[in-house]
Scaffold this active site. Structure first.
Site, PDB file in Angstrom:
ATOM      1  N   SER A  72       0.674  -1.401   0.055  1.00  0.00           N
ATOM      2  CA  SER A  72      -0.117  -0.060  -0.015  1.00  0.00           C
ATOM      3  C   SER A  72       0.983   1.170  -0.080  1.00  0.00           C
ATOM      4  O   SER A  72       2.057   1.175   0.511  1.00  0.00           O
ATOM      5  CB  SER A  72      -0.837   0.037   1.230  1.00  0.00           C
ATOM      6  N   ASP A  73       0.343   2.180  -0.539  1.00  0.00           N
ATOM      7  CA  ASP A  73       1.009   3.798  -0.445  1.00  0.00           C
ATOM      8  C   ASP A  73       0.195   4.743  -0.308  1.00  0.00           C
ATOM      9  O   ASP A  73      -1.146   4.664  -1.064  1.00  0.00           O
ATOM     10  CB  ASP A  73       1.913   3.878  -1.822  1.00  0.00           C
ATOM     11  N   THR A  74       0.356   5.478   0.657  1.00  0.00           N
ATOM     12  CA  THR A  74      -0.627   6.884   0.720  1.00  0.00           C
ATOM     13  C   THR A  74       0.136   8.001   0.677  1.00  0.00           C
ATOM     14  O   THR A  74       1.365   8.210   0.988  1.00  0.00           O
ATOM     15  CB  THR A  74      -1.012   6.795   2.248  1.00  0.00           C
TER      16      THR A  74
END
EC number: 3.6.1.9
Length: 196
Positions: A72-74
């Site tokens: 995941s990447d935010t």
């Protein structure tokens, strides 16, 4: 023993782990270290999706697991600019003052990789900050909270007092959109609410 886990999390993030545990999932953490530079001409949307997919793929390759691997990447996005993690106090204050009195987007991409399958989803949340002063941004920096956070803030922490409104997924801003993540995991036969 691998069968004790539901999935592998390609991240050291305690926030993402806690959100997955909130869904009742047992996660084996396998952090990966990637170059997170933005490519020339890359849009924020394409950037977060690419990083999430690269993290999931790298996690699967490096761990050798047969479990689904979640990456995941935010990113915090103001206009077309990606605000990453602060390099130092001055950088953090600069970012927070850019967000002051403005609406920005928080984009989180979630990717799951298993064997030769790779699927990803994107969640975007609109966040509006009240007007901030440089002094309170400096005091906030000295709490230690913004040091490793995209955009230099944690909505689940003290920065909640900066947030005037949130439109969209709150858990997305924390680091993992639970609605989209659950749907994605169910496509890999990981049931969140199993029947007895």
């Amino acid at each position: 023993m691998p069968e004790a886990y539901d999935l592998c999390l390609a991240s050291a993030s305690p926030r993402r782990l806690a959100l997955l545990q909130q869904l009742g999932l047992r996660c084996q953490q396998y952090p990966v270290d990637l170059d997170e530079s933005v490519l020339v001409g890359e849009s924020p949307k394409d950037y977060v999706i690419r990083l999430a997919e690269e993290k999931a793929t790298a996690g699967m390759q490096r761990s050798g697991t047969t479990l689904p691997v979640l990456g995941s990447d935010t990113s915090v996005v103001l206009g077309h600019n990606i605000l990453g993690k602060p390099e130092n106090e001055a950088h953090a204050i600069e970012m927070l003052m850019q967000l002051s009195g403005q609406s920005h987007q928080v984009m989180t991409a979630v990717a799951v990789c298993q064997n030769d399958q790779l699927r990803s989803v994107l969640s975007t949340t609109e966040v509006k900050f009240r007007t901030l002063t440089e002094q309170e941004c400096r005091r906030y920096w000295h709490t230690g909270e913004p040091a490793d956070k995209a955009g230099s803030y944690a909505i689940q922490g003290l920065a909640a007092i900066f947030v005037e409104s949130v439109s969209g997924s709150y858990s997305n801003v924390v680091g993992l959109p639970l609605f989209e993540t659950a749907q994605l995991l169910e496509s890999f036969n990981i049931q969140i609410l199993e029947s007895d």
